[in-house]
Design an enzyme around this catalytic site. Sequence first.
Site, mmCIF file in Angstrom:
data_model
loop_
_atom_site.group_PDB
_atom_site.id
_atom_site.type_symbol
_atom_site.label_atom_id
_atom_site.label_comp_id
_atom_site.label_asym_id
_atom_site.label_seq_id
_atom_site.Cartn_x
_atom_site.Cartn_y
_atom_site.Cartn_z
ATOM 1 N N HIS A 122 4.346 4.413 -39.688
ATOM 2 C CA HIS A 122 5.111 4.705 -38.480
ATOM 3 C C HIS A 122 6.292 5.633 -38.764
ATOM 4 O O HIS A 122 6.813 6.260 -37.844
ATOM 5 C CB HIS A 122 5.580 3.395 -37.847
ATOM 6 C CG HIS A 122 4.480 2.643 -37.168
ATOM 7 N ND1 HIS A 122 4.691 1.681 -36.221
ATOM 8 C CD2 HIS A 122 3.128 2.733 -37.298
ATOM 9 C CE1 HIS A 122 3.538 1.206 -35.797
ATOM 10 N NE2 HIS A 122 2.570 1.825 -36.454
ATOM 11 N N SER B 20 0.586 9.067 -38.050
ATOM 12 C CA SER B 20 -0.822 9.056 -38.431
ATOM 13 C C SER B 20 -1.330 10.480 -38.638
ATOM 14 O O SER B 20 -0.818 11.425 -38.031
ATOM 15 C CB SER B 20 -1.662 8.381 -37.345
ATOM 16 O OG SER B 20 -1.269 7.047 -37.151
ATOM 17 N N LYS C 182 -10.309 1.494 -28.209
ATOM 18 C CA LYS C 182 -11.096 1.907 -29.373
ATOM 19 C C LYS C 182 -11.057 0.836 -30.460
ATOM 20 O O LYS C 182 -12.088 0.489 -31.059
ATOM 21 C CB LYS C 182 -10.563 3.224 -29.928
ATOM 22 C CG LYS C 182 -10.942 4.449 -29.121
ATOM 23 C CD LYS C 182 -10.530 5.720 -29.834
ATOM 24 C CE LYS C 182 -11.024 6.959 -29.088
ATOM 25 N NZ LYS C 182 -10.673 8.203 -29.777
ATOM 26 N N ASP C 183 -9.862 0.310 -30.721
ATOM 27 C CA ASP C 183 -9.734 -0.742 -31.725
ATOM 28 C C ASP C 183 -10.546 -1.970 -31.332
ATOM 29 O O ASP C 183 -11.193 -2.597 -32.191
ATOM 30 C CB ASP C 183 -8.262 -1.136 -31.896
ATOM 31 C CG ASP C 183 -7.481 -0.111 -32.698
ATOM 32 O OD1 ASP C 183 -8.119 0.779 -33.298
ATOM 33 O OD2 ASP C 183 -6.243 -0.188 -32.725
ATOM 34 N N GLU D 107 -18.359 -9.756 -58.905
ATOM 35 C CA GLU D 107 -18.754 -9.595 -57.513
ATOM 36 C C GLU D 107 -19.039 -8.121 -57.222
ATOM 37 O O GLU D 107 -18.563 -7.230 -57.917
ATOM 38 C CB GLU D 107 -17.649 -10.109 -56.588
ATOM 39 C CG GLU D 107 -17.445 -11.608 -56.643
ATOM 40 C CD GLU D 107 -18.507 -12.370 -55.853
ATOM 41 O OE1 GLU D 107 -19.698 -12.308 -56.263
ATOM 42 O OE2 GLU D 107 -18.160 -13.016 -54.861
#
Length: 394
Positions: free
Chosen positions: A212, A216, A238-239, A282
């Site tokens: 922030h 972005s 969208k999220d 893993e």
Amino acid sequence: MATNSTNNNKRFSIIKQPIFSILNDHIVDYPSPSNINYLWSFGSVAGICLVVQIATGIFLAMHYTPHVDMAFLSVEHIMRDVEGGWLLRYLHANGASMFFIVVYLHMFRGLYYGSFTSPREFLWIIGVVILLLMIITAFIGYVLPWGQMSFWGATVITSLASAIPVVGDHIVTWLWGGFSIDNATLNRFFSLHYLLPFVIAGLAVVHLAALHQYGSGNPLGTSSAVDKINLYPAFYVKDLVIWVAFALFFAFFVYFMPNVLGHTDNYIPANPMNTPPHIVPEWYFLWVYAILRSIPNKLAGVGAIALVFISLLALPFLSTSPIRSSNFKPLQRFFYWLIVADCFLLSWIGQKPVEDPYIIIGQLASVFFFVYFLIIVPSFGKLEDYLIKYSVKK
């Protein structure tokens, strides 16, 4: 009319309160580039994964016993006797895989669109540190069930520190809490596994604050200082699409394939007298493990792992390209997909036996990994400068 005016005044007075004002500025009215796509949603999904891991981990810790004679049985007790314990365990175990999937997608998106370049160097560096802590946290969590692969995986990985000159043996003794992997080791790992997720959460807050602060990136790789719209409601939709899709993907593994991402040997109690024929970590460690074992010298292998993260940390300073997004650079896009394929190849090699032809394939893939970050990426900027000057002359 008077009633509506009064309600609006109340709303604005609430927003002006310190806590709500911060939330409003950062998750509601936060200005975001108008052209960011669904790939930018994986950052918020990573945050959801972290919350799931912390929440399920806290409840699992209420029933887990960090003792070599009781750890495996306590896990089985959680699965069989605790109300909803099987769901907590599968959410936590598969949640680790989901977390890594999301973070890898998040980082590869940043790599493709050049989100690591100025002014977001600090943002990328914090992200790499979070990845490193995730790997450490997931590794020590893998040890806690105290199955066969847990015990022998811990034996192999912790013994690597012995390759460090002078202090290596002391580090191994400290990690083990003695002269072998025993109860003190399990207690140390349990304590660290409980602590590190909160450290990751703190770094995630710093990561978000840096995002922030600098803003972005966007698919064009251009400045994000213009053409912005509020985060809510456009990007929340969208999220939400990605959140729902991710929840369905996560639920499929939890309910229908809960053990497919784990190793079957970990459902056998740890036996120091019986070494498994093929020790593997893993799946999300396999690319690193492949690089480690591609080098026959133990110290050089440890150095190669350190170089992996040094390369990632130094990436913002190694990149000299004035054009960020790979959308406008066909050559860089070609090498980008090669490094993606290389990481998949390393992950495949990491689960194969240490024999030909897997050894030579792993060595070649490891060499390309470092060539990409240390040679190819720094060369893009110089090549582009040359092409620009050449086109201007013509």
